[in-house]
Design an enzyme around this catalytic site. Structure first.
Site, PDB file in Angstrom:
ATOM      1  N   CYS A 178      -6.373  -3.883   6.801  1.00 14.56           N
ATOM      2  CA  CYS A 178      -7.622  -3.131   6.694  1.00 14.56           C
ATOM      3  C   CYS A 178      -8.739  -3.906   6.015  1.00 14.56           C
ATOM      4  CB  CYS A 178      -7.384  -1.788   5.999  1.00 14.56           C
ATOM      5  SG  CYS A 178      -6.809  -1.902   4.279  1.00 14.56           S
ATOM      6  N   CYS A 222       0.834  -1.201   0.000  1.00 18.27           N
ATOM      7  CA  CYS A 222       0.000   0.000   0.000  1.00 18.27           C
ATOM      8  C   CYS A 222       0.872   1.255   0.000  1.00 18.27           C
ATOM      9  CB  CYS A 222      -0.939  -0.006   1.200  1.00 18.27           C
ATOM     10  SG  CYS A 222      -2.187   1.308   1.160  1.00 18.27           S
TER      11      CYS A 222
END
Length: 362
Positions: A200, A102
């Site tokens: 997440c 990410c």
């Protein structure tokens, strides 16, 4: 006056980073990356970053500081560069670190390009690490945070010189309790908000369930075998396992068994004793170096093989094809393909790469 994009996750760290940057006199805008839709993956608000609820927290803090605020929709990129890579790694017997992906492909690539497109000077994040410019070496350095309990330099090892020149990390010199005090003093809504602990998009930690839901296919069962290849039992599918795992094997044995190797080609999972998990040398690709130009000559370093691993003395070098070799002074437990190995020279990050081969003890 410089112009900064503050990457705001909705948490206390990025909010205080925004405040400190604004107080420095720079022109600031807040920006949150929209990465997925909560309802699509069953994410609960209190367990994740970058969810819809976090967007509202980030917006509240930005408006409180009279700072323009935007949401950048990177959902398609997140699926391709993070979630697809995550699934592919597990299906190939690896254990990835999606937070590094990410950072690599979203926060410091897509966000970085957006910064350039709108004519801003740098990106600010709430990571606990430090960026410094070394005039003698004419290069930017990434260093550990002052608060060693929160240091996040490990997940930033992939930053390039160009990126480091346009990144500021205001929290690198602070401790976490100081950050919360600053947030409380300014009445931020997230001053006591819990830090996100989980991946997440897999907040319940059940990676296999997520992968099967995401791909729409059931992972085939296979055989547990010992080091000699002898049949021990049946496994539920290789995506259910990672190196060093002991729980959830459901194999009766006189002594504890651990996952020592995962072979996607044969769809087998090798089980062994704890002693079988130790090895001294690894190879890594996708290498990025920060404090040095190359490792053509062996260099003494300390190195970490996962985020929570305590760095250990080692020697590192690169072969002519760029492959990184790290040989530890003492064998390390459960070195795992797909994880990052990150090297340090004192407080400086030398660089790192993605582990793709582990040498067995001989």
């Amino acid at each position: 006056m410089k112009k900064a994009i503050i990457a705001m996750s909705g948490g206390v760290d990025s909010s205080v980073a925004a405040l400190l940057t604004k107080e420095s006199g720079d022109e600031c805008i807040g920006a949150t990356m929209k990465l997925y839709n909560n309802e699509d993956i069953g994410v609960h608000r209190e367990k994740t970053c970058c969810s819809l609820d976090d967007v509202e927290d980030a917006r509240s803090v930005a408006y409180q500081m009279d700072m323009p605020y935007y949401v950048f929709n990177f959902t398609a990129d997140f699926h391709t560069e993070v979630m697809d890579r995550f699934v592919d790694a597990y299906e190939n017997g690896c254990t990835p670190n999606p937070c590094i992906d990410c950072n690599r492909y979203l926060k410091f690539d897509k966000m970085f390009h957006r910064m350039q497109e709108i004519g801003y000077d740098y990106i600010v994040t709430g990571h606990y690490a430090r960026v410094e410019y070394d005039e003698k070496r004419d290069r930017y350095l990434l260093k550990k945070a002052v608060d060693d309990t929160k240091d996040q330099s490990y997940v930033l090892y992939m930053l390039t010189q160009e990126q480091l020149a346009h990144v500021k990390l205001p929290l690198g010199g602070l401790r976490k309790d100081q950050v919360r005090v600053i947030a409380e003093k300014h009445g931020f809504i997230n001053a006591r908000k819990h830090d996100s602990q989980d991946i997440c998009f897999v907040p319940d930690g059940d990676y296999a369930k997520f992968i099967e839901k995401y791909t729409g296919k059931k992972t085939p069962e296979g055989d547990f075998v010992d080091k000699e290849g002898n049949y021990i039992g049946r496994h539920k599918g290789i995506i259910h396992y990672t190196i060093g795992q002991r729980r959830g094997l459901s194999i009766p044995a006189a002594s504890r068994l651990y996952v020592c190797e995962i072979s996607p080609k044969t769809n087998t999972v090798v089980l062994g004793d704890n002693a079988d998990l130790f090895s001294s040398e690894l190879e890594a690709d996708s290498v990025n170096l920060i404090s040095v130009d190359s490792l053509a000559e062996p260099k003494r370093v300390t190195a970490k093989i996962r985020y929570r691993h305590k760095e250990q003395p080692a020697t590192a070098w690169q072969t002519p094809d760029g492959i990184l070799h790290v040989k530890f002074d003492e064998p390390q437990r459960a070195i795992t393909k797909g994880q990052a190995v990150v090297m340090y020279d004192g407080d400086e990050v030398v660089g790192g790469g993605v582990i793709n081969k582990i040498y067995s003890q001989s």
